[in-house]
Design an enzyme around this catalytic site. Structure first.
Site, PDB file in Angstrom:
ATOM      1  N   ASP A 108       0.820  -1.216   0.000  1.00  0.00           N
ATOM      2  CA  ASP A 108       0.000   0.000   0.000  1.00  0.00           C
ATOM      3  C   ASP A 108       0.851   1.263   0.000  1.00  0.00           C
ATOM      4  O   ASP A 108       1.983   1.276   0.482  1.00  0.00           O
ATOM      5  CB  ASP A 108      -0.876   0.038   1.251  1.00  0.00           C
ATOM      6  CG  ASP A 108      -2.065  -0.897   1.180  1.00  0.00           C
ATOM      7  OD1 ASP A 108      -2.097  -1.747   0.268  1.00  0.00           O
ATOM      8  OD2 ASP A 108      -2.956  -0.788   2.042  1.00  0.00           O
TER       9      ASP A 108
ATOM     10  N   HIS B 160       3.529  -2.399   3.179  1.00  0.00           N
ATOM     11  CA  HIS B 160       3.577  -1.026   2.660  1.00  0.00           C
ATOM     12  C   HIS B 160       4.930  -0.789   2.008  1.00  0.00           C
ATOM     13  O   HIS B 160       5.955  -1.255   2.510  1.00  0.00           O
ATOM     14  CB  HIS B 160       3.372  -0.006   3.788  1.00  0.00           C
ATOM     15  CG  HIS B 160       2.037  -0.091   4.445  1.00  0.00           C
ATOM     16  ND1 HIS B 160       1.737  -1.039   5.418  1.00  0.00           N
ATOM     17  CD2 HIS B 160       0.904   0.647   4.272  1.00  0.00           C
ATOM     18  CE1 HIS B 160       0.479  -0.875   5.808  1.00  0.00           C
ATOM     19  NE2 HIS B 160      -0.045   0.142   5.135  1.00  0.00           N
TER      20      HIS B 160
END
Length: 271
Positions: A78, A223
């Protein structure tokens, strides 16, 4: 009831079951599906205000994981693309020949398109909204614009239409589901998360936790930018990948994982 709907209901029932992934999925249900004022979305229901117009598409599937007996796992990243860590992640995945799904922020795609040039490969690129704002606090028009602007940027830079949405922070309201239905998106959350802050002083422990917690059909959240403690996970990716492969896991994108589950669901039973 469809396979994905059964998975949705199954995940809702897993609270307190003790399984690592079930617990993670169940723990996110209240915060992901509803905003937190009395259990109601902050800016209205998942229907158009005129009470006459249906969504453009008739359903939205919500995935924490998928039902499959095959040892498949989808790595997802992400918040990028950003110049700090996205290239490192792409390098690691390239060396290991592992595809992943990147849930990208539209304005970062616009500003950092060069990072992706010639590096899209087998990866999937999905929608993490335009500016990474809390969608549970958006009205329908705001939610629609947050998805649509990111969609256009991702398609322009990658040449591929994104079809999976991950709302920032995993927060959903009714207006988000309505916007997703209007724009033809499914919603992808996660069933296993890199909990880097718990392993800052024990990087090997995070590798062990991820490898031991994975189940067939897992969607793993990581992430590729952000707080520095996230580097614990990114630096441990090669060991996680090799550890999962040693247990028989294969890596796939979210869309491929969903498609595999659908094929398994429609295959005739063995004679």
């Amino acid at each position: 009831m469809s396979r994905s709907r059964r998975a949705f209901v199954r995940n809702l029932s897993l609270a307190g079951a003790g399984a690592a992934i079930g617990a993670a999925a169940a723990a996110t249900v209240e915060q992901t599906v509803l905003a937190d004022d009395g259990g109601q979305p902050r800016h209205g229901p998942a229907t158009h205000a005129d009470r006459h117009t249906p969504p453009r598409h008739g359903h939205v599937d919500v995935y924490w994981n998928v039902d499959t007996e095959k040892k498949l796992i989808a790595l997802t990243f992400d918040d990028g693309p950003m110049p700090d860590w996205t290239p490192m992640v792409l390098d690691t995945l390239g060396k290991a020949d592992v595809p992943a799904t990147f849930f990208m922020v539209g304005e970062r795609v616009r500003d950092n398109a060069r990072i992706l040039q010639g590096r899209t490969g087998r990866h999937e690129f999905a929608n993490h909204t335009w500016a990474h704002e809390n969608m549970a606090r958006m009205d329908r028009a705001e939610a629609h614009d947050a998805i649509a602007k990111a969609h256009d940027a991702i398609e322009q830079v990658t040449g591929r239409e994104p079809r999976h949405l991950r709302p920032p922070y995993g927060h959903l309201g009714g207006t988000t589901l309505l916007a997703a239905a209007d724009l033809g998106y499914d919603v992808t959350l996660w069933s296993l998360q890199m909990v880097e802050s718990e392993y800052v002083a024990n990087p090997a422990g995070l590798v062990t936790y991820i490898v031991d917690s994975a189940l067939p059909g897992t969607i793993l959240l990581a992430h590729d930018t952000g707080a520095r403690d996230r580097l614990v996970a990114l630096r441990g990716l090669p060991e996680m990948i090799s550890g999962l492969r040693a247990k028989g896991y294969e890596f796939t994108t979210v869309s491929e994982l969903v498609a595999e589950a659908a094929r398994s669901n429609t295959a005739p039973p063995p004679a």
